[in-house]
Every structure is written in structure tokens, then in C-alpha cells.
Design a protein around this motif. Structure first.
Motif, PDB file in Angstrom:
ATOM      1  N   ASP A 102      34.854  36.589  37.205  1.00 22.90           N
ATOM      2  CA  ASP A 102      35.069  37.526  36.198  1.00 22.90           C
ATOM      3  C   ASP A 102      36.238  36.818  35.264  1.00 22.90           C
ATOM      4  OD1 ASP A 102      35.535  39.249  33.835  1.00 22.90           O
ATOM      5  OD2 ASP A 102      35.599  40.902  35.184  1.00 22.90           O
ATOM      6  N   GLN A 103      35.864  36.107  34.473  1.00 24.19           N
ATOM      7  CA  GLN A 103      36.937  35.295  33.338  1.00 24.19           C
ATOM      8  C   GLN A 103      37.637  36.164  32.591  1.00 24.19           C
ATOM      9  OE1 GLN A 103      37.223  31.619  33.460  1.00 24.19           O
ATOM     10  NE2 GLN A 103      36.127  32.274  35.434  1.00 24.19           N
ATOM     11  N   ASN A 104      37.392  37.430  32.423  1.00 27.21           N
ATOM     12  CA  ASN A 104      38.329  38.693  31.614  1.00 27.21           C
ATOM     13  C   ASN A 104      38.584  39.483  32.754  1.00 27.21           C
ATOM     14  OD1 ASN A 104      37.961  37.082  29.015  1.00 27.21           O
ATOM     15  ND2 ASN A 104      35.672  37.400  29.252  1.00 27.21           N
ATOM     16  N   TRP A 105      38.749  39.353  33.847  1.00 26.31           N
ATOM     17  CA  TRP A 105      38.950  40.241  34.849  1.00 26.31           C
ATOM     18  C   TRP A 105      40.083  41.533  34.234  1.00 26.31           C
ATOM     19  CZ3 TRP A 105      41.273  39.789  40.678  1.00 26.31           C
ATOM     20  CH2 TRP A 105      40.788  40.861  41.326  1.00 26.31           C
ATOM     21  N   GLN A 106      41.407  40.869  33.940  1.00 27.21           N
ATOM     22  CA  GLN A 106      42.483  41.892  33.536  1.00 27.21           C
ATOM     23  C   GLN A 106      41.914  42.584  32.477  1.00 27.21           C
ATOM     24  OE1 GLN A 106      46.338  40.150  33.399  1.00 27.21           O
ATOM     25  NE2 GLN A 106      47.165  41.890  32.206  1.00 27.21           N
ATOM     26  N   LEU A 107      41.332  41.922  31.099  1.00 21.96           N
ATOM     27  CA  LEU A 107      40.764  42.755  30.055  1.00 21.96           C
ATOM     28  C   LEU A 107      39.762  43.750  30.531  1.00 21.96           C
ATOM     29  CD1 LEU A 107      40.659  42.941  27.052  1.00 21.96           C
ATOM     30  CD2 LEU A 107      38.921  41.208  26.992  1.00 21.96           C
ATOM     31  N   ASN A 108      38.832  43.454  31.393  1.00 21.61           N
ATOM     32  CA  ASN A 108      37.812  44.369  31.605  1.00 21.61           C
ATOM     33  C   ASN A 108      38.212  45.506  32.628  1.00 21.61           C
ATOM     34  OD1 ASN A 108      35.868  42.801  30.493  1.00 21.61           O
ATOM     35  ND2 ASN A 108      35.374  41.812  32.280  1.00 21.61           N
ATOM     36  N   TYR A 109      39.312  45.014  33.183  1.00 26.07           N
ATOM     37  CA  TYR A 109      40.012  46.271  33.944  1.00 26.07           C
ATOM     38  C   TYR A 109      40.800  47.275  33.393  1.00 26.07           C
ATOM     39  CZ  TYR A 109      42.433  48.207  37.985  1.00 26.07           C
ATOM     40  OH  TYR A 109      43.154  49.160  38.917  1.00 26.07           O
ATOM     41  N   GLY A 110      41.339  46.871  32.191  1.00 28.53           N
ATOM     42  CA  GLY A 110      42.052  47.471  31.074  1.00 28.53           C
ATOM     43  C   GLY A 110      43.392  47.340  31.135  1.00 28.53           C
ATOM     44  N   GLY A 111      44.211  46.557  31.912  1.00 30.89           N
ATOM     45  CA  GLY A 111      45.530  46.108  31.921  1.00 30.89           C
ATOM     46  C   GLY A 111      45.834  45.586  33.142  1.00 30.89           C
ATOM     47  N   TYR A 112      47.137  45.621  33.213  1.00 29.05           N
ATOM     48  CA  TYR A 112      48.053  45.064  34.366  1.00 29.05           C
ATOM     49  C   TYR A 112      47.832  45.962  35.354  1.00 29.05           C
ATOM     50  CZ  TYR A 112      52.136  43.187  36.838  1.00 29.05           C
ATOM     51  OH  TYR A 112      52.894  42.671  37.726  1.00 29.05           O
ATOM     52  N   ASP A 113      47.615  45.530  36.755  1.00 28.47           N
ATOM     53  CA  ASP A 113      47.607  46.659  37.821  1.00 28.47           C
ATOM     54  C   ASP A 113      48.875  46.538  38.644  1.00 28.47           C
ATOM     55  OD1 ASP A 113      46.099  48.626  39.350  1.00 28.47           O
ATOM     56  OD2 ASP A 113      45.360  47.114  40.933  1.00 28.47           O
ATOM     57  N   ASP A 114      49.917  47.084  37.786  1.00 26.94           N
ATOM     58  CA  ASP A 114      51.306  47.174  38.369  1.00 26.94           C
ATOM     59  C   ASP A 114      51.336  47.702  39.829  1.00 26.94           C
ATOM     60  OD1 ASP A 114      53.937  47.332  38.910  1.00 26.94           O
ATOM     61  OD2 ASP A 114      54.578  47.446  36.610  1.00 26.94           O
ATOM     62  N   PRO A 115      51.881  46.657  40.571  1.00 27.48           N
ATOM     63  CA  PRO A 115      52.140  47.039  41.993  1.00 27.48           C
ATOM     64  C   PRO A 115      52.779  48.470  42.252  1.00 27.48           C
ATOM     65  CG  PRO A 115      52.623  45.035  42.101  1.00 27.48           C
ATOM     66  CD  PRO A 115      52.155  45.430  40.733  1.00 27.48           C
ATOM     67  N   ASN A 116      54.113  48.312  41.517  1.00 30.19           N
ATOM     68  CA  ASN A 116      55.112  49.060  41.543  1.00 30.19           C
ATOM     69  C   ASN A 116      55.340  50.517  40.606  1.00 30.19           C
ATOM     70  OD1 ASN A 116      56.304  47.257  43.217  1.00 30.19           O
ATOM     71  ND2 ASN A 116      56.794  45.786  41.421  1.00 30.19           N
ATOM     72  N   GLN A 117      54.511  50.453  39.729  1.00 30.22           N
ATOM     73  CA  GLN A 117      54.354  51.536  38.934  1.00 30.22           C
ATOM     74  C   GLN A 117      53.028  52.159  38.939  1.00 30.22           C
ATOM     75  OE1 GLN A 117      56.837  52.541  36.794  1.00 30.22           O
ATOM     76  NE2 GLN A 117      58.196  50.811  38.037  1.00 30.22           N
ATOM     77  N   ARG A 118      52.946  53.212  39.868  1.00 31.14           N
ATOM     78  CA  ARG A 118      51.842  53.912  39.980  1.00 31.14           C
ATOM     79  C   ARG A 118      51.812  55.425  39.808  1.00 31.14           C
ATOM     80  NH1 ARG A 118      48.653  49.810  40.646  1.00 31.14           N
ATOM     81  NH2 ARG A 118      47.108  50.934  41.968  1.00 31.14           N
ATOM     82  N   GLU A 119      50.628  55.818  39.444  1.00 31.93           N
ATOM     83  CA  GLU A 119      50.250  57.078  39.371  1.00 31.93           C
ATOM     84  C   GLU A 119      49.287  57.694  40.260  1.00 31.93           C
ATOM     85  OE1 GLU A 119      51.150  60.711  38.236  1.00 31.93           O
ATOM     86  OE2 GLU A 119      51.954  59.241  36.980  1.00 31.93           O
ATOM     87  N   GLY A 120      49.577  57.856  41.640  1.00 32.83           N
ATOM     88  CA  GLY A 120      48.660  58.051  42.677  1.00 32.83           C
ATOM     89  C   GLY A 120      48.072  56.741  43.011  1.00 32.83           C
ATOM     90  N   PHE A 121      46.695  56.607  42.844  1.00 32.34           N
ATOM     91  CA  PHE A 121      46.214  55.364  43.388  1.00 32.34           C
ATOM     92  C   PHE A 121      45.842  54.327  42.174  1.00 32.34           C
ATOM     93  CE2 PHE A 121      46.022  56.272  47.660  1.00 32.34           C
ATOM     94  CZ  PHE A 121      45.465  57.527  47.800  1.00 32.34           C
ATOM     95  N   LEU A 122      46.226  54.981  41.036  1.00 28.85           N
ATOM     96  CA  LEU A 122      46.122  54.186  39.898  1.00 28.85           C
ATOM     97  C   LEU A 122      47.363  53.438  39.174  1.00 28.85           C
ATOM     98  CD1 LEU A 122      43.891  56.717  38.006  1.00 28.85           C
ATOM     99  CD2 LEU A 122      43.122  54.853  39.476  1.00 28.85           C
ATOM    100  N   PRO A 123      47.259  52.445  38.280  1.00 31.86           N
ATOM    101  CA  PRO A 123      48.414  52.083  37.637  1.00 31.86           C
ATOM    102  C   PRO A 123      48.906  53.392  36.618  1.00 31.86           C
ATOM    103  CG  PRO A 123      46.626  50.974  36.798  1.00 31.86           C
ATOM    104  CD  PRO A 123      46.133  51.888  38.073  1.00 31.86           C
TER     105      PRO A 123
END
Length: 265
Positions: A102-123
Motif C-alpha cells: 500500500d503506497q498510501n498506507w498512512q493516508l489510508n489508515y487515517g493518520g500516524y499510529d502513535d505508539p505512545n499516545q493511545r486511547e485503548g487499542f487506538l491512536p
């Protein structure tokens, strides 16, 4: 009266006048038997003279194997944490704004999957469009020529089940189960690594992961997988491929609309 006579023989008798002396019921019986005998001779290879095939039968060598997963656990696998949007570092030279498929992985995911700033199992700051339970394994079934690698059809067990055309990965989205310290998490294969891209002997076979700068790591997991398993980068796990129907309900069954339900721990 003996009525064993072929249809052609019956015609001969009729012409000779023998049948004319029979009653109507006798003539009908002889006619019917002659017709059946003629069919048996024409279709002698069939158990049914009218050609109806037997119902198909499925034979299992061992009925207990019918619903058993064919994939074995890979044990003692060093596991590192990676995330969508991760920038290159010494131990991770490839940026993760793109994936192998996926050449647009971050864009398709919806953003930066920050490993330190979490809300449950989500960014913390957004609900992603894709499943946050993702992993990377060191094999890419698509080569640099954007075609399937020559060995892909032979080494990937489900290749022809998932084949959709040349250049479309049959590995992307495949489910795996990951075990650590008594907990099992499920995640989808969405990228390639760590480090290697062609190690099918490990991913689908019995070899160990190759040596690398991360102590021979053979699996990358997302922050959501890390948090569910309550583990840190560099720890060891067991993992195996699973079929779609083997994946139970859980936060990994993410629809990209609502946050996954919390798991009571």
C-alpha cells in the motif's frame, strides 16, 4: 413363457408371425423386456441401465482432521514493535508511511499510529480506517517487477484460494494468532519485515528467522497488538497462521467506524 429376447429379436419374431399368436398382455411383456435387454447391451458399462451416476462421496482419512488448523505454531520468535508512520531509525531503516502493498498506507489508515499516545487499542487523536491490529512478516509475494515471485504458488499454502490476478498480493490481510504469556491476540499481515523480504523458508516452512540487528527478530507487531499482549519490543512470542473462520470476536474485528470494544482483563 420365456420372455428373454432382444428388441431386434422381437422384431424378427414379429415378422415371422410368431408374435401374432400371443395375447395382448403377452405381446406387451415381450416388447418391454426386449427393450430393456437392448438398453443393457448398449450401456453395459453402467450399473444403472438408464445412466444415472452415483452420488459423489467425500472420504476423509481421519475425520478428526476435518476442522483442525493445518498450521503449526512457530515458537520462541523475537518480536519488535513497529507502527504506521514510523520514521527511519538505525534499527528500522525503512519509513512506514508506505507498506509493501500500500503506497498510501498512512493516508489510508487515517493518520500516524502513535505508539505512545493511545486511547485503548487506538491512536489517541483519531479512529483509524483500517484494522489497528496489524503485523509484518519477512516475505513479500510480489517481486520488484510487480509480479508474483516465481516460488509463490509453490510455497504459499493458500495461493490459489486467494489468487486474484498477477501483482495482487495473496498475503496481505492474512490472519495470524500470536501467543505471549498466556494471552492470544489476532492480527492481519499488512507489511513485510523485519529486514527480510524473501524468507519463505521461515514464514511458510521450518527455518528460524535469519540473524539481523534486532537479535534475529522474525515478527513486527503494531502498538495495538503490543498493548493487548502486554509486552514490550524484543520479547519472544509464538505465532501461526489461522483461517478466517478461526478468528474469534475481539478488538481485532475492527470495522473502521466504531472503536473496538474493551476486553475485560
Amino acid at each position: 413363457m420365456n420372455t428373454s429376447i432382444t428388441f431386434s429379436g422381437f422384431l424378427g419374431l414379429a415378422l415371422s408371425g410368431v408374435v401374432m399368436g400371443m395375447s395382448l398382455s403377452e405381446r406387451l411383456e415381450v416388447t418391454h423386456e426386449a427393450f430393456l435387454e437392448d438398453r443393457r447391451e448398449a450401456l453395459s458399462g453402467l450399473s444403472d441401465p438408464f445412466g444415472v451416476p452415483e452420488a459423489a462421496r467425500v472420504v476423509l482419512e481421519n475425520p478428526k482432521d476435518a476442522f483442525r488448523s493445518e498450521y503449526a505454531w512457530k515458537r520462541n520468535v523475537v518480536t519488535t514493535v513497529f507502527w504506521i508512520g514510523e520514521q527511519p531509525t538505525q534499527n528500522n531503516p525503512t519509513p512506514n508511511d508506505k507498506s509493501a502493498w500500500d503506497q498510501n498506507w498512512q493516508l489510508n489508515y487515517g493518520g500516524y499510529d502513535d505508539p505512545n499516545q493511545r486511547e485503548g487499542f487506538l491512536p489517541k487523536n483519531f479512529i483509524p480506517n483500517l484494522n489497528p491490529f496489524y503485523v509484518a512478516l519477512p516475505y513479500n509475494d510480489i517481486g520488484k517487477d510487480f509480479r508474483h515471485r516465481p516460488e509463490a504458488a509453490q510455497v504459499i499454502p493458500w495461493f490459489w484460494e486467494r489468487y486474484q490476478g498477477e501483482g495482487i498480493s495473496v498475503c496481505k490481510g492474512r490472519w495470524i494468532a500470536i501467543h505471549h504469556d498466556g494471552r492470544i491476540c489476532y492480527a492481519q499481515w499488512e507489511d513485510v519485515g523485519p529486514f527480510e523480504t524473501d524468507h519463505y523458508q521461515y514464514v511458510f516452512g521450518n527455518e528460524n528467522a535469519r540473524s539481523n540487528r534486532n537479535e534475529g527478530a522474525g515478527l513486527d507487531i503494531s502498538p495495538a497488538v503490543r498493548d493487548y499482549l502486554k509486552m514490550g519490543s524484543g520479547e519472544r512470542v509464538e505465532w501461526k497462521f489461522v483461517e478466517d473462520y478461526e478468528v474469534p470476536e475481539g478488538p481485532w474485528k475492527f470495522n473502521g467506524i466504531e472503536p473496538p470494544l474493551p476486553i475485560h482483563r
